[in-house]
Design a protein around this motif. Structure first.
Motif, PDB file in Angstrom:
ATOM      1  N   UNK A 184       0.889  -1.160  -0.182  1.00  0.00           N
ATOM      2  CA  UNK A 184      -0.146   0.114   0.227  1.00  0.00           C
ATOM      3  C   UNK A 184       0.814   1.159  -0.140  1.00  0.00           C
ATOM      4  N   UNK A 185       0.983   1.813  -0.960  1.00  0.00           N
ATOM      5  CA  UNK A 185       2.100   2.681  -1.217  1.00  0.00           C
ATOM      6  C   UNK A 185       1.921   3.958  -0.382  1.00  0.00           C
ATOM      7  N   UNK A 186       0.719   4.518  -0.304  1.00  0.00           N
ATOM      8  CA  UNK A 186       0.735   5.774   0.611  1.00  0.00           C
ATOM      9  C   UNK A 186       1.163   5.582   2.096  1.00  0.00           C
ATOM     10  N   UNK A 187       1.447   4.276   2.584  1.00  0.00           N
ATOM     11  CA  UNK A 187       2.200   4.024   3.987  1.00  0.00           C
ATOM     12  C   UNK A 187       3.444   4.568   4.018  1.00  0.00           C
ATOM     13  N   UNK A 188       3.747   4.919   2.802  1.00  0.00           N
ATOM     14  CA  UNK A 188       5.325   5.289   2.882  1.00  0.00           C
ATOM     15  C   UNK A 188       5.216   7.074   2.599  1.00  0.00           C
ATOM     16  N   UNK A 189       4.132   7.487   2.749  1.00  0.00           N
ATOM     17  CA  UNK A 189       4.340   9.132   2.326  1.00  0.00           C
ATOM     18  C   UNK A 189       5.058   9.664   3.389  1.00  0.00           C
ATOM     19  N   UNK A 224      -1.517   9.911   6.797  1.00  0.00           N
ATOM     20  CA  UNK A 224      -2.819  10.891   6.415  1.00  0.00           C
ATOM     21  C   UNK A 224      -3.968  10.450   7.243  1.00  0.00           C
ATOM     22  N   UNK A 225      -4.163   9.018   7.395  1.00  0.00           N
ATOM     23  CA  UNK A 225      -5.464   8.540   8.090  1.00  0.00           C
ATOM     24  C   UNK A 225      -5.140   9.069   9.647  1.00  0.00           C
ATOM     25  N   UNK A 226      -3.874   8.946  10.274  1.00  0.00           N
ATOM     26  CA  UNK A 226      -3.699   9.466  11.606  1.00  0.00           C
ATOM     27  C   UNK A 226      -4.103  10.823  11.835  1.00  0.00           C
ATOM     28  N   UNK A 263     -11.870  18.961   6.680  1.00  0.00           N
ATOM     29  CA  UNK A 263     -10.424  18.513   7.316  1.00  0.00           C
ATOM     30  C   UNK A 263      -9.406  18.178   6.059  1.00  0.00           C
ATOM     31  N   UNK A 264     -10.384  17.471   5.117  1.00  0.00           N
ATOM     32  CA  UNK A 264      -9.703  17.182   3.738  1.00  0.00           C
ATOM     33  C   UNK A 264      -9.131  18.325   2.883  1.00  0.00           C
ATOM     34  N   UNK A 265      -9.372  19.558   3.132  1.00  0.00           N
ATOM     35  CA  UNK A 265      -8.942  20.730   2.706  1.00  0.00           C
ATOM     36  C   UNK A 265      -7.785  21.129   2.921  1.00  0.00           C
ATOM     37  N   UNK A 266      -7.613  20.769   4.323  1.00  0.00           N
ATOM     38  CA  UNK A 266      -6.502  21.119   5.241  1.00  0.00           C
ATOM     39  C   UNK A 266      -5.406  20.378   5.067  1.00  0.00           C
ATOM     40  N   UNK A 267      -5.847  18.790   4.662  1.00  0.00           N
ATOM     41  CA  UNK A 267      -4.943  17.887   4.517  1.00  0.00           C
ATOM     42  C   UNK A 267      -4.158  17.934   3.126  1.00  0.00           C
ATOM     43  N   UNK A 271       7.976   9.168   4.621  1.00  0.00           N
ATOM     44  CA  UNK A 271       9.216   8.943   4.096  1.00  0.00           C
ATOM     45  C   UNK A 271       9.464   9.893   2.530  1.00  0.00           C
ATOM     46  N   UNK A 272       8.275   9.664   1.831  1.00  0.00           N
ATOM     47  CA  UNK A 272       8.314  10.406   0.356  1.00  0.00           C
ATOM     48  C   UNK A 272       6.938  10.893   0.260  1.00  0.00           C
ATOM     49  N   UNK A 273       6.596  12.066   0.429  1.00  0.00           N
ATOM     50  CA  UNK A 273       5.405  12.623   0.450  1.00  0.00           C
ATOM     51  C   UNK A 273       4.694  12.669  -0.729  1.00  0.00           C
ATOM     52  N   UNK A 274       5.477  12.598  -1.847  1.00  0.00           N
ATOM     53  CA  UNK A 274       4.734  12.405  -3.235  1.00  0.00           C
ATOM     54  C   UNK A 274       3.803  11.151  -3.056  1.00  0.00           C
ATOM     55  N   UNK A 275       4.170   9.987  -2.264  1.00  0.00           N
ATOM     56  CA  UNK A 275       3.589   8.909  -2.420  1.00  0.00           C
ATOM     57  C   UNK A 275       2.095   8.939  -1.716  1.00  0.00           C
ATOM     58  N   UNK A 276       2.005  10.050  -1.390  1.00  0.00           N
ATOM     59  CA  UNK A 276       0.523  10.182  -0.803  1.00  0.00           C
ATOM     60  C   UNK A 276      -0.299  10.898  -1.741  1.00  0.00           C
ATOM     61  N   UNK A 277       0.093  10.605  -2.933  1.00  0.00           N
ATOM     62  CA  UNK A 277      -0.822  11.478  -3.995  1.00  0.00           C
ATOM     63  C   UNK A 277      -2.172  10.976  -4.235  1.00  0.00           C
ATOM     64  N   UNK A 278      -2.535   9.613  -3.577  1.00  0.00           N
ATOM     65  CA  UNK A 278      -3.684   8.814  -3.793  1.00  0.00           C
ATOM     66  C   UNK A 278      -4.477   9.048  -2.430  1.00  0.00           C
ATOM     67  N   UNK A 279      -4.012   9.875  -1.511  1.00  0.00           N
ATOM     68  CA  UNK A 279      -4.809   9.950  -0.150  1.00  0.00           C
ATOM     69  C   UNK A 279      -5.195  11.362   0.101  1.00  0.00           C
ATOM     70  N   UNK A 280      -5.520  12.213  -1.238  1.00  0.00           N
ATOM     71  CA  UNK A 280      -5.884  13.756  -1.000  1.00  0.00           C
ATOM     72  C   UNK A 280      -7.636  13.394  -0.771  1.00  0.00           C
ATOM     73  N   UNK A 281      -8.089  13.840   0.442  1.00  0.00           N
ATOM     74  CA  UNK A 281      -9.493  13.635   0.571  1.00  0.00           C
ATOM     75  C   UNK A 281     -10.300  14.460  -0.353  1.00  0.00           C
ATOM     76  N   UNK A 282     -11.420  13.729  -0.930  1.00  0.00           N
ATOM     77  CA  UNK A 282     -12.505  14.154  -1.877  1.00  0.00           C
ATOM     78  C   UNK A 282     -11.727  14.797  -3.188  1.00  0.00           C
ATOM     79  N   UNK A 283     -10.573  14.613  -3.551  1.00  0.00           N
ATOM     80  CA  UNK A 283     -10.114  15.122  -4.675  1.00  0.00           C
ATOM     81  C   UNK A 283     -10.525  14.224  -5.862  1.00  0.00           C
ATOM     82  N   UNK A 284     -10.527  12.852  -5.688  1.00  0.00           N
ATOM     83  CA  UNK A 284     -10.751  11.871  -6.895  1.00  0.00           C
ATOM     84  C   UNK A 284     -11.453  10.894  -6.211  1.00  0.00           C
ATOM     85  N   UNK A 285     -12.739  11.075  -6.505  1.00  0.00           N
ATOM     86  CA  UNK A 285     -13.687   9.854  -5.522  1.00  0.00           C
ATOM     87  C   UNK A 285     -14.319   8.864  -6.531  1.00  0.00           C
ATOM     88  N   UNK A 286     -14.118   9.013  -7.654  1.00  0.00           N
ATOM     89  CA  UNK A 286     -14.530   7.663  -8.601  1.00  0.00           C
ATOM     90  C   UNK A 286     -13.305   6.848  -9.042  1.00  0.00           C
TER      91      UNK A 286
END
Ligand code: PCA
Length: 325
Positions: free
Chosen positions: A89-94, A171-173, A299-303, A96-111
């Motif tokens: 699960x790649x965003x587990x490494x965000x 991100x979930x924390x 909260x999502x917008x802040x994240x 260490x490498x923040x870019x890997x959190x690209x798919x954990x941005x709340x409400x950005x791409x929901x389909x």
């Protein structure tokens, strides 16, 4: 002409020998999630295809459920070559490498469609980041949308204060902290135990993980939020990848491309089926109420703003490219 024929004949004979090797290369592939999970099943499909398309010269053995390396250890195992290939699960490494959190941005791409666009926007930069980490991604596959599991009805952050929350990445924390909850990171493979022992009493995930872990034994409510569709990636050690000849690489990539597409379709097909299973086992599955959703979106917008600070201009470039699509 005769010469040509014999050249052709030996080429055919050569390809025969390539497709029936005396010593197949064998790769172990650790995966983090349950054997019955669709990601794990698709891992087996991928391994079968690799064997088929390489004519048996590369054999991959899948080890699901964190049985060979635990989820949290898989990336390092592949980076160091202890495992040539693995799934994580790649965003587990965000962290260490923040870019890997690209798919954990709340409400950005929901389909699934938007998630695919976001991946198209992120792909080159994510692959460059992985390369820096000595990794090559072969395919990626999205989980269904993420929502909240609780053991009581929740209609606003007033109900979440002090709740012990299982997180799966930073991100979930953050999400948990913003809701006044107490996050503790737990792998999916250990989730049932964490719920049974009271280490955690809530979490965010897809219907898939609730189903895999039979969480109806401990929890009662699922709130559909569809906050994001995070991805798993099948990654290979860069040196080992570069060590393959180009025919094998092409065969493996073909297997990966096909499996990635099939896995996305399977994820979409199963998304509502999982909810039906949660309901059939007594859980209440409903949309998050408007008040709670409004809080989650704030909260999502802040994240997202925080992520942009940590991911820098590459992160902004991904969002700009996505917003133009
Ligand atoms: N299940 C995994 C990650 C995302 C998901 O839907 C988990 O909860 O660990």
């Amino acid at each position: 002409m005769k010469f040509m024929t014999s050249v052709l004949m030996s080429a055919v004979a050569g390809s025969f020998f390539i497709s029936a090797p005396a010593h197949a290369e064998k790769w172990d592939m650790p995966m983090a999630y349950a054997a019955t999970n669709f990601h794990s099943k698709m891992g087996v499909v991928f391994a079968d295809k690799v064997k088929d398309y390489t004519g048996g010269s590369l054999e991959i053995t899948v080890h699901p459920g964190g049985s060979l390396f635990k989820g949290g250890e898989i990336k390092r195992a592949v980076q160091t070559g202890q495992a040539p290939i693995g799934e994580r699960f790649m965003s587990a490494h965000a962290n260490e490498a923040p870019l890997l959190g690209w798919d954990n941005l709340p409400f950005l791409a929901t389909t699934y469609e938007d998630n695919e666009k976001l991946w198209a926007a992120a792909k080159d930069k994510v692959n460059a980041q992985l390369s820096d980490l000595n990794l090559v991604a072969l395919y990626t596959c999205a989980w269904p949308g993420q929502g909240f599991y609780f053991k009581k009805a929740v209609s606003s952050s007033a109900d979440t204060k002090g709740v012990k929350f299982r997180s799966y990445n930073s991100a979930t924390a953050t999400f948990a902290n913003e809701l006044g909850m107490l996050p503790v990171q737990v792998e999916a493979a250990e989730l049932s135990q964490a719920l049974a022992t009271g280490v955690a009493e809530a979490f965010i995930s897809s219907g898939a993980t609730g189903y895999d872990r039979k969480v109806w034994e401990h929890l009662t409510h699922y709130y559909k939020v569809n906050a994001w569709l995070p991805r798993n990636y099948v990654i290979v050690n860069k040196g080992m990848w570069n060590g393959l000849d180009s025919t094998t690489k092409q065969a493996v990539q073909k297997a990966a491309d096909e499996t990635g597409a099939d896995c996305a379709a399977e994820s979409a097909r199963l998304a509502s089926w999982y909810f039906e299973q949660l309901e059939a086992n007594g859980m209440k599955v409903e949309d998050a109420g408007p008040g709670f959703l409004k809080e989650l979106k704030a909260i999502g917008a802040k994240m997202q703003a925080d992520w942009l600070v940590s991911a820098g201009s590459d992160g902004q470039a991904i969002l700009d490219a996505y917003n133009k699509m």
